[in-house]
Write a protein that holds these residues in place. Sequence first.
Motif, short mmCIF file in Angstrom:
data_model
loop_
_atom_site.label_atom_id
_atom_site.label_comp_id
_atom_site.label_asym_id
_atom_site.label_seq_id
_atom_site.Cartn_x
_atom_site.Cartn_y
_atom_site.Cartn_z
N ASN A 139 0.81 -1.22 0.00
CA ASN A 139 0.00 0.00 0.00
C ASN A 139 0.85 1.27 0.00
O ASN A 139 0.29 2.37 -0.11
CB ASN A 139 -0.92 0.02 1.23
CG ASN A 139 -2.01 -1.03 1.15
OD1 ASN A 139 -3.00 -0.85 0.45
ND2 ASN A 139 -1.82 -2.14 1.86
N PHE A 140 2.18 1.15 0.12
CA PHE A 140 3.04 2.32 0.27
C PHE A 140 4.29 2.18 -0.61
O PHE A 140 4.86 1.11 -0.72
CB PHE A 140 3.46 2.48 1.74
CG PHE A 140 2.31 2.41 2.71
CD1 PHE A 140 1.53 3.51 2.95
CD2 PHE A 140 2.01 1.21 3.34
CE1 PHE A 140 0.46 3.45 3.83
CE2 PHE A 140 0.95 1.14 4.22
CZ PHE A 140 0.17 2.25 4.46
N LEU A 141 4.68 3.31 -1.20
CA LEU A 141 5.91 3.32 -2.00
C LEU A 141 7.14 3.27 -1.10
O LEU A 141 8.12 2.57 -1.40
CB LEU A 141 5.96 4.57 -2.88
CG LEU A 141 4.94 4.64 -4.02
CD1 LEU A 141 5.05 5.97 -4.74
CD2 LEU A 141 5.16 3.49 -5.00
N VAL A 142 7.10 4.03 0.01
CA VAL A 142 8.19 4.04 0.97
C VAL A 142 7.61 3.95 2.37
O VAL A 142 6.43 4.24 2.60
CB VAL A 142 9.06 5.32 0.84
CG1 VAL A 142 9.76 5.36 -0.50
CG2 VAL A 142 8.21 6.58 1.04
N GLU A 143 8.44 3.56 3.32
CA GLU A 143 7.99 3.36 4.69
C GLU A 143 7.42 4.63 5.30
O GLU A 143 6.45 4.60 6.08
CB GLU A 143 9.16 2.84 5.53
CG GLU A 143 8.81 2.46 6.96
CD GLU A 143 7.96 1.20 7.05
OE1 GLU A 143 7.38 0.97 8.13
OE2 GLU A 143 7.87 0.45 6.04
N GLN A 144 7.98 5.80 4.94
CA GLN A 144 7.56 7.07 5.53
C GLN A 144 6.11 7.42 5.20
O GLN A 144 5.50 8.24 5.87
CB GLN A 144 8.49 8.19 5.09
CG GLN A 144 9.87 8.16 5.72
CD GLN A 144 10.77 7.11 5.09
OE1 GLN A 144 10.42 6.50 4.07
NE2 GLN A 144 11.94 6.89 5.68
N SER A 191 -3.15 18.87 11.29
CA SER A 191 -3.03 17.45 10.93
C SER A 191 -2.03 17.32 9.79
O SER A 191 -2.06 18.10 8.84
CB SER A 191 -4.39 16.90 10.47
OG SER A 191 -5.36 17.03 11.49
N HIS A 192 -1.16 16.34 9.88
CA HIS A 192 -0.13 16.14 8.86
C HIS A 192 -0.10 14.69 8.41
O HIS A 192 -0.08 13.78 9.24
CB HIS A 192 1.25 16.52 9.38
CG HIS A 192 2.35 16.17 8.42
ND1 HIS A 192 2.72 17.00 7.37
CD2 HIS A 192 3.15 15.06 8.33
CE1 HIS A 192 3.70 16.42 6.69
NE2 HIS A 192 3.99 15.26 7.25
N TYR A 193 -0.09 14.48 7.08
CA TYR A 193 0.11 13.16 6.48
C TYR A 193 1.33 13.24 5.57
O TYR A 193 1.45 14.17 4.77
CB TYR A 193 -1.11 12.74 5.67
CG TYR A 193 -2.14 11.97 6.47
CD1 TYR A 193 -2.19 10.58 6.44
CD2 TYR A 193 -3.08 12.64 7.25
CE1 TYR A 193 -3.13 9.87 7.16
CE2 TYR A 193 -4.02 11.95 7.98
CZ TYR A 193 -4.04 10.56 7.93
OH TYR A 193 -4.97 9.87 8.66
N ASN A 194 2.20 12.24 5.65
CA ASN A 194 3.34 12.19 4.74
C ASN A 194 2.90 11.89 3.31
O ASN A 194 3.56 12.31 2.35
CB ASN A 194 4.34 11.14 5.20
CG ASN A 194 5.19 11.63 6.37
OD1 ASN A 194 5.12 12.79 6.76
ND2 ASN A 194 6.00 10.74 6.93
N LEU A 195 1.79 11.15 3.16
CA LEU A 195 1.27 10.80 1.83
C LEU A 195 -0.17 11.26 1.71
O LEU A 195 -1.01 10.89 2.53
CB LEU A 195 1.35 9.29 1.61
CG LEU A 195 0.74 8.77 0.30
CD1 LEU A 195 1.55 9.29 -0.89
CD2 LEU A 195 0.68 7.25 0.29
N VAL A 196 -0.46 12.09 0.70
CA VAL A 196 -1.82 12.57 0.44
C VAL A 196 -2.11 12.46 -1.05
O VAL A 196 -1.18 12.35 -1.87
CB VAL A 196 -2.00 14.03 0.90
CG1 VAL A 196 -1.85 14.15 2.40
CG2 VAL A 196 -1.02 14.95 0.18
N PRO A 197 -3.39 12.48 -1.45
CA PRO A 197 -3.72 12.46 -2.88
C PRO A 197 -3.13 13.66 -3.61
O PRO A 197 -2.85 14.70 -3.00
CB PRO A 197 -5.25 12.51 -2.88
CG PRO A 197 -5.65 11.95 -1.56
CD PRO A 197 -4.58 12.40 -0.61
N GLN A 198 -2.96 13.51 -4.90
CA GLN A 198 -2.37 14.57 -5.72
C GLN A 198 -3.17 15.86 -5.61
O GLN A 198 -4.39 15.84 -5.57
CB GLN A 198 -2.29 14.12 -7.18
CG GLN A 198 -1.45 15.02 -8.07
CD GLN A 198 -1.31 14.46 -9.47
OE1 GLN A 198 -1.98 13.51 -9.82
NE2 GLN A 198 -0.43 15.05 -10.26
N ARG A 199 -2.46 17.00 -5.54
CA ARG A 199 -3.01 18.35 -5.45
C ARG A 199 -3.51 18.70 -4.05
O ARG A 199 -3.90 19.83 -3.80
CB ARG A 199 -4.15 18.58 -6.45
CG ARG A 199 -3.73 18.51 -7.91
CD ARG A 199 -4.93 18.51 -8.82
NE ARG A 199 -5.76 19.67 -8.62
CZ ARG A 199 -7.06 19.72 -8.92
NH1 ARG A 199 -7.68 18.67 -9.40
NH2 ARG A 199 -7.75 20.82 -8.72
#
Length: 285
Positions: free
Chosen positions: A144-149, A177-185
């Motif tokens: 589900n993830f490209l990288v561990e972060q 709130s902060h996410y390392n991975l979010v949808p584009q834009r």
Amino acid sequence: MKKLSFLYIFLLLSPLAMISQEQEKDSVVDKPERPAFESSYIVDTPTDVLPTKNTLEIQMSHRFGTVNGGTNDLIGIWAPSNIRIGFTFSPHDRLTVGYGTTKFDRLQDFNWKVGILKQTRSGRIPVNVTYFGNFTIDARKAENFLVEQHRYSNFHQLIISRRFNSKLSMLVAPSVSHYNLVPQRMRNDVIALSLGGRYKISPQTSILVDYTHPFIHHLDGADLEMDPEDGVSLGVEFRTSSHAFQLFISSYQGIVPQKNIMFNQNNFFDGDFLIGFNITRLYNF
């Protein structure tokens, strides 16, 4: 001479006695006010409540499916439900540390709460100021993830609350709130503002209101279909000395704060709400 000596000693000591009485009086008047709320959460928003030192709190949160989600799910009760089980421990009267696991996305959250200011009965400090934060790991499979972060998110909130009287308490709580991975834009950080209130209708029963508005601004300025909806909750709380039970309707199903604020798609006023409950139990050591 003896009478004069006693009078002289009395005149010397009387100001000290008056000062001591005044200090004692001030210390009684300026004691910390009771907590504005009676549970560590008001539905989904953390409160100013910090259990006393060496207290363990067990937390159980349950969110059914939306009441309008299908034709044969009994107002969401038979639909897929989200569940969180967690605990916090108080190593100090002004600090709690905790851990929780949530069913949806297998979120593992490590959280903490710090009491910064305490409202006083004299009004010298008119509000409580409390900081709440968490660090959350998405424990789904690696594909589900490209990288561990990309698994990581965090949440930071400043809770400003006030106990107006024995019945009414309110809070306002800005958050990031902060996410390392979010949808584009979509931005990785979202600022939100939560408002909450409690009104006691009996010694053990209170009416609860919880509202959260995310402030969304995209890199290109355009709205997206995935933009989060406001969080709205209405409920009732039943409280004893060591146990709290909250039953409510809410547009939030994520339970973990940043999940709700950044990705909620339920519009309360369009009928996209669900039935939920929170249970907390305190153990003193």
